[in-house]
Design an enzyme around this catalytic site. Sequence first.
Site, PDB file in Angstrom:
ATOM      1  N   ASP A  81      -1.450  -0.337   6.263  1.00 59.69           N
ATOM      2  CA  ASP A  81      -1.744   0.244   7.571  1.00 59.69           C
ATOM      3  C   ASP A  81      -3.221   0.174   7.934  1.00 59.69           C
ATOM      4  O   ASP A  81      -3.580   0.427   9.076  1.00 59.69           O
ATOM      5  CB  ASP A  81      -1.348   1.724   7.574  1.00 59.69           C
ATOM      6  CG  ASP A  81      -2.254   2.546   6.662  1.00 59.69           C
ATOM      7  OD1 ASP A  81      -3.094   3.318   7.170  1.00 59.69           O
ATOM      8  OD2 ASP A  81      -2.157   2.391   5.439  1.00 59.69           O
ATOM      9  N   ASP A 100      -0.146   5.080   0.760  1.00 58.61           N
ATOM     10  CA  ASP A 100      -0.399   6.130   1.740  1.00 58.61           C
ATOM     11  C   ASP A 100      -0.353   5.593   3.165  1.00 58.61           C
ATOM     12  O   ASP A 100      -1.069   4.656   3.520  1.00 58.61           O
ATOM     13  CB  ASP A 100      -1.760   6.775   1.486  1.00 58.61           C
ATOM     14  CG  ASP A 100      -1.831   7.440   0.118  1.00 58.61           C
ATOM     15  OD1 ASP A 100      -0.777   7.583  -0.529  1.00 58.61           O
ATOM     16  OD2 ASP A 100      -2.943   7.807  -0.309  1.00 58.61           O
ATOM     17  N   ASP A 160       0.869  -1.161   0.000  1.00 54.18           N
ATOM     18  CA  ASP A 160       0.000   0.000   0.000  1.00 54.18           C
ATOM     19  C   ASP A 160       0.917   1.225   0.000  1.00 54.18           C
ATOM     20  O   ASP A 160       2.084   1.135   0.399  1.00 54.18           O
ATOM     21  CB  ASP A 160      -0.884  -0.041   1.252  1.00 54.18           C
ATOM     22  CG  ASP A 160      -1.704   1.218   1.435  1.00 54.18           C
ATOM     23  OD1 ASP A 160      -2.342   1.658   0.464  1.00 54.18           O
ATOM     24  OD2 ASP A 160      -1.687   1.769   2.557  1.00 54.18           O
TER      25      ASP A 160
END
Length: 264
Positions: free
Chosen positions: A184, A12, A10
Amino acid sequence: MHRPAAAFFDLDKTIIAASSTLAFSRHFADGGLITKRAMLRSAYAQFVFAVGGADHDQMDKLREFLSGLVTGWDVATVREIVADTLHNVVDPLVYDEAVCLIEEHKAEGRDVIIVSASGLDVVEPIGQLLGADGVVATELEISPEGKYTGEITRYVYAEEKARAIRDLAEEAGYDLAECYAYSDSVTDVPMLEVVGHPFAVNPDKELKKVAEQHEWPVLVFSRPVGLSSRAKVSRPTLAALAVGGAVAFGGYVWANSRKRPRGV
């Protein structure tokens, strides 16, 4: 015969400590694409994204905000602004620990793929900057006049991330059991579940619970360091970063055209 593997990241708040799209808002304003008022709204959205957990409701609101924000933007201008400001915007936001992992995976012969809900025209140059082998990102509809219509033709989010990884694995011949994934957010649980080696990075509250239930390792990234400064900083290994658990595609765009994964 040994099948190839990949590491899926991922973007961001996993590789960079912010929303990649919103990080460029000041430069988009300087380029005449958005008003000062819209820039302030972007700054607020960036703040909410940074301090809150990116749950489904928040991501839906962010998608609506961004699709409305970019409607009518000239695509060539966006790409030019991103190219011209990439180092200034992204460099200070990149987690040193993430770049270490990217380097480690590449040294082990794995392809590195960024899978992001942010727009392709922002994610692809970042992937090139980081030396990723490819990116999968959200695609925005472009009018015949070369402007964003505000419609999203492919939203690479939640289950769509997992679908993109499965499709790519079939194309490239990746052994998903030997692949890695990092995120996250609890919205990326489908992406993490599809590989043999999932990692939660600075997880939000809900992802932390899921990681504990599945005994997924948890990594803490805390050092955004400019890429040009990395030579001065000691570099942690994957094992050193793990603090919990056992260390164990239409729309696909190559970020580095000089290197294609084996089997494509």
